[in-house]
Scaffold this motif. Structure first.
Motif, PDB file in Angstrom:
ATOM      1  N   HIS A  24      36.811  43.911  41.669  1.00 18.62           N
ATOM      2  CA  HIS A  24      36.048  43.012  40.799  1.00 18.62           C
ATOM      3  C   HIS A  24      36.980  42.617  39.777  1.00 18.62           C
ATOM      4  CE1 HIS A  24      32.405  42.149  38.232  1.00 18.62           C
ATOM      5  NE2 HIS A  24      33.076  42.247  37.161  1.00 18.62           N
ATOM      6  N   GLU A  25      37.953  43.245  39.408  1.00 15.61           N
ATOM      7  CA  GLU A  25      39.115  42.713  38.674  1.00 15.61           C
ATOM      8  C   GLU A  25      39.840  41.625  39.166  1.00 15.61           C
ATOM      9  OE1 GLU A  25      39.020  45.876  39.255  1.00 15.61           O
ATOM     10  OE2 GLU A  25      37.653  46.498  37.631  1.00 15.61           O
ATOM     11  N   ASP A  26      39.946  41.642  40.529  1.00 15.53           N
ATOM     12  CA  ASP A  26      40.663  40.506  41.094  1.00 15.53           C
ATOM     13  C   ASP A  26      39.921  39.122  41.138  1.00 15.53           C
ATOM     14  OD1 ASP A  26      42.938  42.246  41.526  1.00 15.53           O
ATOM     15  OD2 ASP A  26      42.094  42.737  43.921  1.00 15.53           O
ATOM     16  N   ASP A  64      38.934  40.959  32.523  1.00 12.47           N
ATOM     17  CA  ASP A  64      38.527  42.172  31.549  1.00 12.47           C
ATOM     18  C   ASP A  64      39.609  42.276  30.647  1.00 12.47           C
ATOM     19  OD1 ASP A  64      41.114  42.761  32.937  1.00 12.47           O
ATOM     20  OD2 ASP A  64      40.692  44.729  33.498  1.00 12.47           O
TER      21      ASP A  64
END
Length: 183
Positions: A37-39, A55
């Motif tokens: 998700h962060e990538d 984020d």
């Protein structure tokens, strides 16, 4: 209305990237290519200019190191994208007219998806004029295409002459085309 539509297109692209990362569809890829998700949020910021899914920790890190400009879609993003599309179309073996038309159309679509900011507009017009000049003349001069693009941009918005971003873009492109390429 156009800005609302552009925003929704940008959101859709970002959401699809996030959905792909969250779905586990990339599980067949090698570990170093899998998205979490962060990538996906980082890619959305770097490719589409949508920092909404970035984020907080990553945002603070970019702000503290002074590298937040990496998350702003610039003319270089569009130029790289156009170069990739042009090379791919030429590799497939499309004729010059089709290669140019597809590159311009894809570049325009990418510019719209990223919000069509001033740097992206400048890059789009420079790429477009260079490709058209490539079609019209056997021997082309990149400095002439850059000068013509600058004149068109100034005719559209004369105030941009005093804009530091316009001046830096023009100076850097002229330096690369006029000094680095001949060397």
């Amino acid at each position: 209305t156009l800005s609302c539509w552009l925003h929704s297109v940008q959101q859709t692209g970002s959401q699809r990237l996030l959905d792909f990362a969250d779905s586990g569809a990339s599980s067949w890829l090698p570990a170093w290519l899998r998205l979490n998700h962060e990538d996906a949020g980082m890619l959305s910021a770097m490719i589409l200019g949508n920092r909404m899914y970035l984020d907080r920790q990553a945002r603070i890190g970019f702000e503290r190191t002074g590298s937040f400009h990496l998350l702003v879609v610039s003319g270089m993003h569009l130029a790289i994208f156009a170069g990739f599309v042009f090379a791919l179309a030429a590799l497939i073996g499309l004729p010059g007219l089709w290669t140019t038309a597809i590159t311009i159309a894809c570049s325009f679509a990418y510019a719209l998806v990223t919000g069509f900011g001033d740097p992206v507009q400048r890059s789009f017009w420079m790429v477009t004029l260079f490709l058209i000049a490539r079609l019209l003349f056997r021997e082309r001069n990149s400095l002439n295409a850059i000068g013509f693009a600058a004149l068109c941009l100034l005719a559209w918005n004369p105030r941009s002459l005093l804009d530091a971003s316009f001046q830096m873009t023009l100076l850097s492109v002229v330096a690369v085309a006029g000094i680095a390429v001949p060397i």
